[in-house]
Structure formats: C-alpha cells, structure tokens
Design a protein around this motif. Sequence first.
Motif, PDB file in Angstrom:
ATOM      1  N   GLY A  27       0.810  -1.357   0.044  1.00 51.37           N
ATOM      2  CA  GLY A  27      -0.045  -0.015   0.001  1.00 51.37           C
ATOM      3  C   GLY A  27       0.973   1.157   0.080  1.00 51.37           C
ATOM      4  O   GLY A  27       0.650   2.500  -0.629  1.00 51.37           O
ATOM      5  N   ALA A  28       1.982   1.241   0.682  1.00 54.35           N
ATOM      6  CA  ALA A  28       2.810   2.406   0.848  1.00 54.35           C
ATOM      7  C   ALA A  28       3.565   2.586  -0.539  1.00 54.35           C
ATOM      8  O   ALA A  28       3.674   3.782  -1.096  1.00 54.35           O
ATOM      9  CB  ALA A  28       3.859   2.077   2.039  1.00 54.35           C
ATOM     10  N   ILE A  29       4.235   1.577  -1.013  1.00 55.25           N
ATOM     11  CA  ILE A  29       4.948   1.546  -2.363  1.00 55.25           C
ATOM     12  C   ILE A  29       3.919   1.973  -3.458  1.00 55.25           C
ATOM     13  O   ILE A  29       4.486   2.737  -4.034  1.00 55.25           O
ATOM     14  CB  ILE A  29       5.548   0.274  -2.683  1.00 55.25           C
ATOM     15  N   ARG A  30       2.853   1.420  -3.589  1.00 54.06           N
ATOM     16  CA  ARG A  30       1.693   1.792  -4.644  1.00 54.06           C
ATOM     17  C   ARG A  30       1.503   3.229  -4.614  1.00 54.06           C
ATOM     18  O   ARG A  30       1.117   3.814  -5.659  1.00 54.06           O
ATOM     19  CB  ARG A  30       0.745   0.942  -4.599  1.00 54.06           C
ATOM     20  N   ASN A  31       1.609   3.920  -3.593  1.00 56.35           N
ATOM     21  CA  ASN A  31       1.100   5.188  -3.161  1.00 56.35           C
ATOM     22  C   ASN A  31       2.285   6.050  -2.937  1.00 56.35           C
ATOM     23  O   ASN A  31       2.187   7.298  -2.477  1.00 56.35           O
ATOM     24  CB  ASN A  31       0.007   5.336  -2.245  1.00 56.35           C
ATOM     25  N   MET A  32       3.714   5.866  -3.005  1.00 59.19           N
ATOM     26  CA  MET A  32       4.634   6.665  -2.926  1.00 59.19           C
ATOM     27  C   MET A  32       4.990   7.082  -1.723  1.00 59.19           C
ATOM     28  O   MET A  32       5.117   8.332  -1.562  1.00 59.19           O
ATOM     29  CB  MET A  32       4.881   7.509  -3.969  1.00 59.19           C
ATOM     30  N   VAL A  33       4.473   6.418  -0.507  1.00 54.65           N
ATOM     31  CA  VAL A  33       4.731   6.869   0.757  1.00 54.65           C
ATOM     32  C   VAL A  33       6.200   6.929   1.094  1.00 54.65           C
ATOM     33  O   VAL A  33       6.719   5.911   1.121  1.00 54.65           O
ATOM     34  CB  VAL A  33       3.687   6.288   1.962  1.00 54.65           C
ATOM     35  N   PRO A  34       6.902   8.134   1.383  1.00 49.92           N
ATOM     36  CA  PRO A  34       8.139   8.052   1.759  1.00 49.92           C
ATOM     37  C   PRO A  34       8.537   7.568   3.024  1.00 49.92           C
ATOM     38  O   PRO A  34       7.587   7.415   3.792  1.00 49.92           O
ATOM     39  CB  PRO A  34       8.481   9.718   1.796  1.00 49.92           C
ATOM     40  N   GLY A  35       9.491   6.699   3.096  1.00 45.08           N
ATOM     41  CA  GLY A  35       9.896   6.160   4.524  1.00 45.08           C
ATOM     42  C   GLY A  35       9.885   4.615   4.772  1.00 45.08           C
ATOM     43  O   GLY A  35      10.192   3.821   5.475  1.00 45.08           O
ATOM     44  N   ILE A  36       9.210   4.076   3.500  1.00 48.13           N
ATOM     45  CA  ILE A  36       9.288   2.581   3.229  1.00 48.13           C
ATOM     46  C   ILE A  36       9.902   1.944   2.204  1.00 48.13           C
ATOM     47  O   ILE A  36       9.294   2.488   0.850  1.00 48.13           O
ATOM     48  CB  ILE A  36       7.896   1.947   3.563  1.00 48.13           C
ATOM     49  N   ASP A  37      11.108   1.772   2.222  1.00 47.08           N
ATOM     50  CA  ASP A  37      12.079   1.317   0.843  1.00 47.08           C
ATOM     51  C   ASP A  37      11.706   0.011   0.266  1.00 47.08           C
ATOM     52  O   ASP A  37      11.576  -0.014  -0.859  1.00 47.08           O
ATOM     53  CB  ASP A  37      13.552   1.504   1.338  1.00 47.08           C
ATOM     54  N   ALA A  38      11.494  -1.017   1.103  1.00 45.13           N
ATOM     55  CA  ALA A  38      11.073  -2.184   0.565  1.00 45.13           C
ATOM     56  C   ALA A  38      12.013  -2.792  -0.452  1.00 45.13           C
ATOM     57  O   ALA A  38      11.773  -3.203  -1.630  1.00 45.13           O
ATOM     58  CB  ALA A  38       9.862  -2.222  -0.094  1.00 45.13           C
ATOM     59  N   ASP A  39      13.318  -2.796  -0.105  1.00 38.23           N
ATOM     60  CA  ASP A  39      14.388  -3.131  -0.947  1.00 38.23           C
ATOM     61  C   ASP A  39      14.089  -4.879  -1.399  1.00 38.23           C
ATOM     62  O   ASP A  39      14.628  -5.057  -2.611  1.00 38.23           O
ATOM     63  CB  ASP A  39      15.838  -3.320  -0.439  1.00 38.23           C
ATOM     64  N   CYS A  40      13.564  -5.496  -0.661  1.00 36.73           N
ATOM     65  CA  CYS A  40      13.697  -6.972  -1.048  1.00 36.73           C
ATOM     66  C   CYS A  40      12.288  -7.521  -1.898  1.00 36.73           C
ATOM     67  O   CYS A  40      11.825  -8.362  -2.100  1.00 36.73           O
ATOM     68  CB  CYS A  40      13.624  -8.068  -0.026  1.00 36.73           C
ATOM     69  N   GLY A  41      11.156  -6.193  -1.927  1.00 37.05           N
ATOM     70  CA  GLY A  41      10.108  -6.407  -2.659  1.00 37.05           C
ATOM     71  C   GLY A  41       8.971  -7.129  -1.798  1.00 37.05           C
ATOM     72  O   GLY A  41       7.963  -7.405  -2.437  1.00 37.05           O
ATOM     73  N   GLY A  42       9.182  -7.289  -0.531  1.00 37.19           N
ATOM     74  CA  GLY A  42       8.217  -8.156   0.353  1.00 37.19           C
ATOM     75  C   GLY A  42       8.428  -9.330   0.671  1.00 37.19           C
ATOM     76  O   GLY A  42       7.507  -9.941   0.984  1.00 37.19           O
ATOM     77  N   THR A  48      13.839  -3.252   5.550  1.00 40.94           N
ATOM     78  CA  THR A  48      13.649  -1.531   5.049  1.00 40.94           C
ATOM     79  C   THR A  48      12.288  -1.375   4.865  1.00 40.94           C
ATOM     80  O   THR A  48      11.851  -0.339   4.302  1.00 40.94           O
ATOM     81  CB  THR A  48      14.646  -1.414   3.463  1.00 40.94           C
ATOM     82  N   CYS A  49      11.303  -1.963   5.316  1.00 39.49           N
ATOM     83  CA  CYS A  49       9.865  -1.674   5.234  1.00 39.49           C
ATOM     84  C   CYS A  49       9.410  -1.611   7.023  1.00 39.49           C
ATOM     85  O   CYS A  49       8.314  -1.976   7.108  1.00 39.49           O
ATOM     86  CB  CYS A  49       9.105  -2.742   4.541  1.00 39.49           C
ATOM     87  N   HIS A  50      10.475  -1.613   7.793  1.00 34.90           N
ATOM     88  CA  HIS A  50      10.095  -1.416   9.274  1.00 34.90           C
ATOM     89  C   HIS A  50       9.332  -0.252   9.498  1.00 34.90           C
ATOM     90  O   HIS A  50       9.318   0.814   9.282  1.00 34.90           O
ATOM     91  CB  HIS A  50      11.449  -1.242   9.996  1.00 34.90           C
ATOM     92  N   VAL A  51       8.289  -0.816  10.275  1.00 40.10           N
ATOM     93  CA  VAL A  51       7.218   0.246  11.064  1.00 40.10           C
ATOM     94  C   VAL A  51       7.057   0.018  12.351  1.00 40.10           C
ATOM     95  O   VAL A  51       7.515  -1.073  12.930  1.00 40.10           O
ATOM     96  CB  VAL A  51       5.829   0.416  10.103  1.00 40.10           C
ATOM     97  N   TYR A  52       6.427   1.157  13.094  1.00 39.56           N
ATOM     98  CA  TYR A  52       6.073   0.925  14.574  1.00 39.56           C
ATOM     99  C   TYR A  52       4.522   0.829  14.411  1.00 39.56           C
ATOM    100  O   TYR A  52       3.587   1.677  13.889  1.00 39.56           O
ATOM    101  CB  TYR A  52       6.468   1.960  15.268  1.00 39.56           C
TER     102      TYR A  52
END
Length: 106
Positions: A27-42, A48-52
């Motif tokens: 959801g973040a990647i598809r909407n270009m939310v900064p702060g979630i890199d997702a280098d491995c693609g999920g 790199t998609c660490h959140v609290y």
Amino acid sequence: MAKITYIEHNGTRHEIDVPDGLSVMEGAIRNMVPGIDADCGGACACATCHVYVDEAWRAKAGERSSMEDSMLDFASEVQANSRLSCQIKVTPELDGLVVRMPEFQG
C-alpha cells in the motif's frame, strides 16, 4: 479496503485506502509513501519496510513470525511494536490502522 495511516518520522501523515489482500508495505509503495524502501520487494529478506504499529492496533496486526523477528535484527531502533510492513496483510479488520516509520530504515 482499509484506510491505513502512515506517519513519517517527521510527523507527516498519509491516509491511504489499501485493498484487502495487499500488504501494508505494498500500500505504501503503490502510493509513493516516503519512508518505506522495501528493497526485497516484500520477501521478508531485509528490514527496509520497518514500521511501528500503533499500540491500539498491535493485537489486530498480529505477532511477528520468527523469520520477521530475525530480519528486525538488521533494523535500527527496534521496539516492542516493530513490524515489517511486508508481513502485515490488509484485511477489513485493519481499517484505521496507524503505522509510524522510523527515521532510518535497516
């Protein structure tokens, strides 16, 4: 569809409607939310998609798997409510979910 609120480390909020079945990361990647890199693609192969996850949502978001816990060893500033957003599947029960991003991704 669930409305997910992503909060950047600087406090900027992004409220996004994310279709059921996607991950919070997708959801973040598809909407270009900064702060979630997702280098491995999920693939749960990086941190790199660490959140609290907001405390009010921890139970509904579920517990970390052992693999996710291992990947969080590579993340900065891990807390009890840390999750990899690629491992949180969006369901109608997560409508209203709030996640915050750390200042730096793993």
